[in-house]
Structure formats: structure tokens, C-alpha cells
Design a protein around this motif. Sequence first.
Motif, short mmCIF file in Angstrom:
data_model
loop_
_atom_site.label_atom_id
_atom_site.label_comp_id
_atom_site.label_asym_id
_atom_site.label_seq_id
_atom_site.Cartn_x
_atom_site.Cartn_y
_atom_site.Cartn_z
N ALA A 8 0.83 -1.20 0.00
CA ALA A 8 0.00 0.00 0.00
C ALA A 8 0.87 1.25 0.00
O ALA A 8 0.56 2.24 -0.68
N ILE A 9 1.97 1.20 0.73
CA ILE A 9 2.88 2.36 0.76
C ILE A 9 3.56 2.53 -0.59
O ILE A 9 3.64 3.65 -1.11
N SER A 10 4.03 1.45 -1.19
CA SER A 10 4.69 1.57 -2.49
C SER A 10 3.71 2.03 -3.56
O SER A 10 4.06 2.84 -4.42
N ASP A 11 2.46 1.58 -3.49
CA ASP A 11 1.44 2.04 -4.42
C ASP A 11 1.18 3.54 -4.25
O ASP A 11 1.06 4.27 -5.22
N ALA A 12 1.12 3.99 -3.00
CA ALA A 12 0.90 5.41 -2.74
C ALA A 12 2.07 6.25 -3.26
O ALA A 12 1.86 7.33 -3.82
N LEU A 13 3.28 5.75 -3.09
CA LEU A 13 4.44 6.49 -3.58
C LEU A 13 4.45 6.58 -5.10
O LEU A 13 4.74 7.62 -5.67
N LEU A 14 4.12 5.46 -5.75
CA LEU A 14 4.15 5.45 -7.21
C LEU A 14 3.04 6.27 -7.84
O LEU A 14 3.17 6.73 -8.97
N THR A 15 1.94 6.45 -7.13
CA THR A 15 0.82 7.22 -7.69
C THR A 15 0.77 8.65 -7.14
O THR A 15 -0.16 9.37 -7.44
N SER A 16 1.77 9.03 -6.36
CA SER A 16 1.80 10.39 -5.83
C SER A 16 2.23 11.37 -6.92
O SER A 16 2.61 10.96 -8.02
N ALA A 17 2.16 12.63 -6.60
CA ALA A 17 2.51 13.67 -7.58
C ALA A 17 3.96 13.50 -8.05
O ALA A 17 4.85 13.27 -7.24
#
Length: 62
Positions: A8-17
Motif C-alpha cells: 500500500a505504501i509503495s502504491d501510494a508512492l508510485l501514484t503520488s505527484a
Amino acid sequence: MERIDPHAISDALLTSAGWARVGLTAPVQRIREQAAKELALTICERLNPSRLPDRNQLPLPL
């Protein structure tokens, strides 16, 4: 206490601005700090989605 999922953290990082991801490597400290704050906010929002309604969404009666 709920365990934090690394995926979930890696997904959030990859989809962040994009600017925030690139901003972590900026030579200016102020930009790095703003980028880190944006990434932290993105991760927090993904792990704990807000339950508040979006103010930009029109409420439609059912």
C-alpha cells in the motif's frame, strides 16, 4: 493495531505527484521538505482515506 502493508505504501508512492517524487532529490532544502510533506500526506490519505464528503462534489438527492 493494524499492520501497515508495504504494498500500500509503495502504491501510494508510485501514484503520488510526480513533482514530489522528483522533489526529494532537489538541491534546495525547502523543495525537499515540501516534497517530503506531499509524499507523507499522500501515504496517509491512502492508508486512512477521509470519510468527509468532497466539497467539490454536488450532493444529489436519491
